[in-house]
Design a protein around this motif. Structure first.
Motif, PDB file in Angstrom:
ATOM      1  N   SER A  82      19.961  36.447  20.139  1.00  0.00           N
ATOM      2  CA  SER A  82      20.297  37.682  20.701  1.00  0.00           C
ATOM      3  C   SER A  82      19.443  38.277  21.276  1.00  0.00           C
ATOM      4  CB  SER A  82      20.340  38.788  19.405  1.00  0.00           C
ATOM      5  OG  SER A  82      19.275  39.085  18.708  1.00  0.00           O
ATOM      6  N   GLN A  83      18.091  37.479  21.833  1.00  0.00           N
ATOM      7  CA  GLN A  83      17.074  38.041  22.295  1.00  0.00           C
ATOM      8  C   GLN A  83      16.990  37.430  23.975  1.00  0.00           C
ATOM      9  OE1 GLN A  83      13.343  36.957  20.685  1.00  0.00           O
ATOM     10  NE2 GLN A  83      13.566  37.992  18.746  1.00  0.00           N
ATOM     11  N   LEU A  84      18.103  36.701  24.052  1.00  0.00           N
ATOM     12  CA  LEU A  84      18.462  36.118  25.364  1.00  0.00           C
ATOM     13  C   LEU A  84      19.454  36.921  26.125  1.00  0.00           C
ATOM     14  CD1 LEU A  84      19.021  32.261  24.755  1.00  0.00           C
ATOM     15  CD2 LEU A  84      16.927  33.274  25.576  1.00  0.00           C
ATOM     16  N   SER A  85      19.353  36.980  27.184  1.00  0.00           N
ATOM     17  CA  SER A  85      20.377  37.773  28.034  1.00  0.00           C
ATOM     18  C   SER A  85      21.889  37.246  27.893  1.00  0.00           C
ATOM     19  CB  SER A  85      20.113  37.802  29.623  1.00  0.00           C
ATOM     20  OG  SER A  85      20.425  36.264  30.231  1.00  0.00           O
ATOM     21  N   GLU A  86      22.701  38.203  28.126  1.00  0.00           N
ATOM     22  CA  GLU A  86      24.334  37.546  27.826  1.00  0.00           C
ATOM     23  C   GLU A  86      24.486  36.509  28.603  1.00  0.00           C
ATOM     24  OE1 GLU A  86      28.627  39.178  27.862  1.00  0.00           O
ATOM     25  OE2 GLU A  86      26.987  40.643  27.681  1.00  0.00           O
ATOM     26  N   GLU A  87      24.238  36.351  29.981  1.00  0.00           N
ATOM     27  CA  GLU A  87      24.316  35.238  30.788  1.00  0.00           C
ATOM     28  C   GLU A  87      23.647  33.862  30.335  1.00  0.00           C
ATOM     29  OE1 GLU A  87      23.213  33.583  35.226  1.00  0.00           O
ATOM     30  OE2 GLU A  87      23.232  35.887  34.974  1.00  0.00           O
ATOM     31  N   ASP A  88      22.465  34.034  29.779  1.00  0.00           N
ATOM     32  CA  ASP A  88      21.911  32.772  29.122  1.00  0.00           C
ATOM     33  C   ASP A  88      22.345  32.222  28.042  1.00  0.00           C
ATOM     34  OD1 ASP A  88      20.060  32.896  31.383  1.00  0.00           O
ATOM     35  OD2 ASP A  88      18.327  33.787  30.093  1.00  0.00           O
ATOM     36  N   ARG A  89      22.860  33.166  27.190  1.00  0.00           N
ATOM     37  CA  ARG A  89      23.756  32.768  25.922  1.00  0.00           C
ATOM     38  C   ARG A  89      25.036  32.079  26.450  1.00  0.00           C
ATOM     39  NH1 ARG A  89      22.047  37.831  23.853  1.00  0.00           N
ATOM     40  NH2 ARG A  89      24.345  38.798  24.458  1.00  0.00           N
ATOM     41  N   GLU A  90      25.662  32.685  27.188  1.00  0.00           N
ATOM     42  CA  GLU A  90      27.064  32.236  27.777  1.00  0.00           C
ATOM     43  C   GLU A  90      26.789  30.718  28.297  1.00  0.00           C
ATOM     44  OE1 GLU A  90      30.516  32.831  30.976  1.00  0.00           O
ATOM     45  OE2 GLU A  90      29.354  34.449  30.186  1.00  0.00           O
ATOM     46  N   PHE A  91      25.680  30.527  29.107  1.00  0.00           N
ATOM     47  CA  PHE A  91      25.105  29.335  29.760  1.00  0.00           C
ATOM     48  C   PHE A  91      24.941  28.525  28.489  1.00  0.00           C
ATOM     49  CE2 PHE A  91      22.107  26.250  31.629  1.00  0.00           C
ATOM     50  CZ  PHE A  91      22.787  25.975  32.770  1.00  0.00           C
ATOM     51  N   LEU A  92      24.009  28.657  27.739  1.00  0.00           N
ATOM     52  CA  LEU A  92      23.945  27.600  26.675  1.00  0.00           C
ATOM     53  C   LEU A  92      25.110  27.133  25.854  1.00  0.00           C
ATOM     54  CD1 LEU A  92      20.370  28.622  25.100  1.00  0.00           C
ATOM     55  CD2 LEU A  92      20.993  26.638  26.410  1.00  0.00           C
ATOM     56  N   MET A  93      26.002  28.140  25.439  1.00  0.00           N
ATOM     57  CA  MET A  93      27.024  27.856  25.017  1.00  0.00           C
ATOM     58  C   MET A  93      28.166  27.139  25.542  1.00  0.00           C
ATOM     59  SD  MET A  93      27.021  29.189  21.915  1.00  0.00           S
ATOM     60  CE  MET A  93      28.761  29.247  21.361  1.00  0.00           C
ATOM     61  N   ASP A  94      28.068  27.110  26.853  1.00  0.00           N
ATOM     62  CA  ASP A  94      28.943  26.513  27.986  1.00  0.00           C
ATOM     63  C   ASP A  94      28.299  24.984  27.945  1.00  0.00           C
ATOM     64  OD1 ASP A  94      30.407  28.473  28.532  1.00  0.00           O
ATOM     65  OD2 ASP A  94      29.636  28.783  30.588  1.00  0.00           O
ATOM     66  N   CYS A  95      26.949  24.685  27.839  1.00  0.00           N
ATOM     67  CA  CYS A  95      26.547  23.533  27.991  1.00  0.00           C
ATOM     68  C   CYS A  95      27.083  22.623  26.571  1.00  0.00           C
ATOM     69  CB  CYS A  95      24.878  23.536  27.582  1.00  0.00           C
ATOM     70  SG  CYS A  95      24.016  24.173  29.152  1.00  0.00           S
ATOM     71  N   PHE A  96      27.075  23.455  25.501  1.00  0.00           N
ATOM     72  CA  PHE A  96      27.772  22.723  24.232  1.00  0.00           C
ATOM     73  C   PHE A  96      29.085  22.624  24.293  1.00  0.00           C
ATOM     74  CE2 PHE A  96      23.125  23.865  23.418  1.00  0.00           C
ATOM     75  CZ  PHE A  96      22.670  22.713  23.050  1.00  0.00           C
ATOM     76  N   ILE A  97      29.762  23.415  24.682  1.00  0.00           N
ATOM     77  CA  ILE A  97      31.231  23.379  24.733  1.00  0.00           C
ATOM     78  C   ILE A  97      31.661  22.467  25.523  1.00  0.00           C
ATOM     79  CG2 ILE A  97      33.373  24.702  25.489  1.00  0.00           C
ATOM     80  CD1 ILE A  97      31.927  27.203  24.562  1.00  0.00           C
ATOM     81  N   TYR A  98      30.924  21.893  26.614  1.00  0.00           N
ATOM     82  CA  TYR A  98      31.472  20.708  27.809  1.00  0.00           C
ATOM     83  C   TYR A  98      30.909  19.805  27.323  1.00  0.00           C
ATOM     84  CZ  TYR A  98      33.540  25.141  30.303  1.00  0.00           C
ATOM     85  OH  TYR A  98      34.202  26.225  30.699  1.00  0.00           O
ATOM     86  N   GLU A  99      29.908  19.781  26.573  1.00  0.00           N
ATOM     87  CA  GLU A  99      29.309  18.595  26.232  1.00  0.00           C
ATOM     88  C   GLU A  99      28.784  17.667  27.149  1.00  0.00           C
ATOM     89  OE1 GLU A  99      30.474  16.699  22.609  1.00  0.00           O
ATOM     90  OE2 GLU A  99      31.050  18.500  21.668  1.00  0.00           O
ATOM     91  N   ALA A 100      29.532  16.260  27.319  1.00  0.00           N
ATOM     92  CA  ALA A 100      29.223  15.143  28.403  1.00  0.00           C
ATOM     93  C   ALA A 100      29.553  15.716  29.764  1.00  0.00           C
ATOM     94  CB  ALA A 100      30.129  13.887  28.036  1.00  0.00           C
ATOM     95  N   ASP A 101      30.640  16.602  30.015  1.00  0.00           N
ATOM     96  CA  ASP A 101      30.687  17.078  31.292  1.00  0.00           C
ATOM     97  C   ASP A 101      30.399  18.415  31.934  1.00  0.00           C
ATOM     98  OD1 ASP A 101      32.366  16.637  33.519  1.00  0.00           O
ATOM     99  OD2 ASP A 101      34.040  17.781  32.822  1.00  0.00           O
ATOM    100  N   TYR A 102      29.233  18.768  30.967  1.00  0.00           N
ATOM    101  CA  TYR A 102      28.587  20.314  31.384  1.00  0.00           C
ATOM    102  C   TYR A 102      27.757  20.188  32.731  1.00  0.00           C
ATOM    103  CZ  TYR A 102      23.636  19.138  30.326  1.00  0.00           C
ATOM    104  OH  TYR A 102      22.381  18.782  30.495  1.00  0.00           O
ATOM    105  N   ILE A 103      27.150  19.367  32.997  1.00  0.00           N
ATOM    106  CA  ILE A 103      26.526  19.375  34.419  1.00  0.00           C
ATOM    107  C   ILE A 103      27.472  19.829  35.490  1.00  0.00           C
ATOM    108  CG2 ILE A 103      25.160  18.151  36.091  1.00  0.00           C
ATOM    109  CD1 ILE A 103      23.705  16.795  33.896  1.00  0.00           C
ATOM    110  N   LYS A 104      28.515  18.819  35.674  1.00  0.00           N
ATOM    111  CA  LYS A 104      29.629  19.251  36.720  1.00  0.00           C
ATOM    112  C   LYS A 104      30.176  20.355  36.564  1.00  0.00           C
ATOM    113  CE  LYS A 104      34.185  17.164  38.218  1.00  0.00           C
ATOM    114  NZ  LYS A 104      35.114  16.305  37.822  1.00  0.00           N
ATOM    115  N   ARG A 105      30.689  21.005  35.267  1.00  0.00           N
ATOM    116  CA  ARG A 105      31.412  22.084  35.181  1.00  0.00           C
ATOM    117  C   ARG A 105      30.500  23.338  35.292  1.00  0.00           C
ATOM    118  NH1 ARG A 105      36.255  22.337  31.711  1.00  0.00           N
ATOM    119  NH2 ARG A 105      36.807  20.255  31.593  1.00  0.00           N
ATOM    120  N   LEU A 106      29.102  23.355  34.979  1.00  0.00           N
ATOM    121  CA  LEU A 106      28.203  24.521  35.211  1.00  0.00           C
ATOM    122  C   LEU A 106      27.949  24.373  36.575  1.00  0.00           C
ATOM    123  CD1 LEU A 106      28.379  24.462  31.873  1.00  0.00           C
ATOM    124  CD2 LEU A 106      26.216  25.220  31.936  1.00  0.00           C
TER     125      LEU A 106
END
Length: 85
Positions: free
Chosen positions: A33-57
């Protein structure tokens, strides 16, 4: 046993482990909760997309793959530091 319940005859139930796990989850939520909303979303995206996160992000944020990896590591290191303060 079921998480959060205690059956005295169920020796697989470990009250201490359950309690510590819940404390860790609460602390993680507090730190996130101390991170910005954008940073939280970024990290969630990293784990949602897992192996494909670099390309998608890279496409989503318009940054290079190297920048995606750098930002992920930077954010995870910040979380670790805050988590263990």
């Amino acid at each position: 046993g079921e998480v959060g319940t205690y059956d005295p005859e169920d020796y697989s139930t470990n009250i201490e482990e359950d309690f510590l796990h819940r404390c860790d989850l609460e602390r993680l939520q507090e730190v996130l909760s101390q991170l910005s909303e954008e940073d939280r979303e970024f990290l969630m995206d990293c784990f949602i997309y897992e192996a494909d996160y670099i390309k998608r992000l890279s496409a989503k944020y318009g940054i290079t793959g190297r920048a995606v990896r750098w930002k992920k590591e930077k954010l995870l290191n910040a979380l670790r530091e805050k988590f263990f303060e």
